[in-house]
Design an enzyme around this catalytic site. Sequence first.
Site, PDB file in Angstrom:
ATOM      1  N   ARG A 160      -3.252 -10.452   1.659  1.00 25.97           N
ATOM      2  CA  ARG A 160      -2.771 -10.304   0.285  1.00 25.97           C
ATOM      3  C   ARG A 160      -2.703  -8.798  -0.042  1.00 25.97           C
ATOM      4  O   ARG A 160      -3.516  -8.006   0.487  1.00 25.97           O
ATOM      5  CB  ARG A 160      -3.720 -11.000  -0.703  1.00 25.97           C
ATOM      6  N   HIS A 161      -1.766  -8.434  -0.916  1.00 28.53           N
ATOM      7  CA  HIS A 161      -1.694  -7.032  -1.351  1.00 28.53           C
ATOM      8  C   HIS A 161      -3.039  -6.595  -1.958  1.00 28.53           C
ATOM      9  O   HIS A 161      -3.864  -7.422  -2.343  1.00 28.53           O
ATOM     10  CB  HIS A 161      -0.579  -6.858  -2.386  1.00 28.53           C
ATOM     11  N   GLY A 162      -3.206  -5.289  -2.111  1.00 26.67           N
ATOM     12  CA  GLY A 162      -4.452  -4.766  -2.675  1.00 26.67           C
ATOM     13  C   GLY A 162      -4.488  -4.855  -4.205  1.00 26.67           C
ATOM     14  O   GLY A 162      -3.585  -5.437  -4.833  1.00 26.67           O
ATOM     15  N   ALA A 219      -6.545  -8.063  -1.440  1.00 29.50           N
ATOM     16  CA  ALA A 219      -6.643  -7.717  -0.006  1.00 29.50           C
ATOM     17  C   ALA A 219      -7.300  -8.812   0.827  1.00 29.50           C
ATOM     18  O   ALA A 219      -7.741  -8.569   1.956  1.00 29.50           O
ATOM     19  CB  ALA A 219      -7.373  -6.378   0.204  1.00 29.50           C
TER      20      ALA A 219
END
Length: 438
Positions: free
Chosen positions: A60-62, A370
Amino acid sequence: SVANANVNSSIPAIANYFGTKGRYEEVNPYLINDILSVNKSLLKPGCTDCTAIHVTAIIRHGTRYPTTKNIKRMQRLYDLVLNDSMNTDKWLTEIKTKWEMWYTDDMDGKLVEKGRDDHRHLAVRLATLFPSLMSEENLRSHRIRFITSSKHRCVDSIVAFQEGLLNLWKVTEVGPSHKINDELMRFFDQCKKFIDDVENNKTALEEVHLFKASAEMKIVQMKMADQLQVPYNLITPDLVEAAFFLCSYEFAIKSLNSPWCNLFDETDAQVLEYKNDLKQYWKRGYGHDINRKSSCILFHDLFNRLDKAAHEIRFGHVSEAVTIQVGHAETLLPLLALMGFFKDETPLTADNFDMQHGRTFRTSRIVPYAANLVFVLYDCSEGLRLQFLLNETPLKFPDINHQAPLYNTVRETYRELLHGCNFEKECEPSRPNRNFEL
Ligand SMILES: O=P(O)(O)O[C@H]1[C@H](OP(=O)(O)O)[C@@H](OP(=O)(O)O)[C@H](O)[C@@H](O)[C@H]1OP(=O)(O)O
């Protein structure tokens, strides 16, 4: 409140309940002292003589800013506190006189600096865990592939991940590239049945709406109105959530234990965590079959990759050592559900909050910023093995009692999905009611 009791700490006492707005460090608290520390001993596949030959990481994105929808709610709450709150307690005076509403609509879910760090550091930790695969040599020879969702927060995350590797190896030349692939990383946008039956269907999230009107939520609303000393009717569930988000974002983005956190005790936080879990369960988890089936395309992509590595190792060379794929909570959760992880016996509904305290579907633990699913393929003396790590901790595949089962056993367990689970077919829109034609 619990938050008050913990006033000296920079970590809000309710930080474990932030769900998809939670910090990765709450899931792995050892990182608070050393953000680059890894526990290599966890990785032992349970057999001797094993070599890791391929890693796929779906991440996952931060940490990100709030979405515009939630920034607007935060602004409304802030205005209400400024104009209507009668309480003169120190923490509330601090909100009124010192705290500033610094979130602006244009921030809309963009990655923040802490979010870049999340990925830079994760990259270094993964390189430490898998030094033979995530290596400078493999990067230079294009044996590490990078794939991302087109969304700015994901693209910026993958670039930060690459920066982490380049800094680690002190590589100064032009960095590696990435491919945008929304078919894989934003499959939910392309699955017509999901869009019709869930995304655009007002009744799909009925349990969430019911819980917003529940007695549990009413109590949280009333406690917040009491704390602020404003009339009860001014505090809606959306404003309660806005305050909870303010507490979580100030912490995730700025590492602050903000005065907003004073509005909640642990019980309140559990109610709000449940509200978020209900959304994730009905929109991305087991609530509707199409949620998980929309990820068939990513599931097949993963196993094709593993199959390819399994085939190539017979000839002594795996062409793709590492695949890094960056997406959203709504990318990771459907895949986890498709593969049978975190399935509770009883569905999460608006009226069973009390009996769901021990549920396994807890997004605070599963998909913080993340969050990552890591699949490691090993070549062992007795055959190929597959290990799964969630957020850097090994997790057994459902119904397989081994830390790193034979790859064939995993394939056998998922045989139905491997032979079916066709994205095109699963995502075909439901037939309209044709009775009128008869
Ligand atoms: O409640 P917000 O507006 O933050 O919801 C986001 C999603 O965040 P989440 O529900 O997972 O906390 C966001 O997922 P992310 O993994 O990219 O952070 C999603 O992409 C975005 O569309 C928002 O969903 P919404 O419920 O449709 O507004």
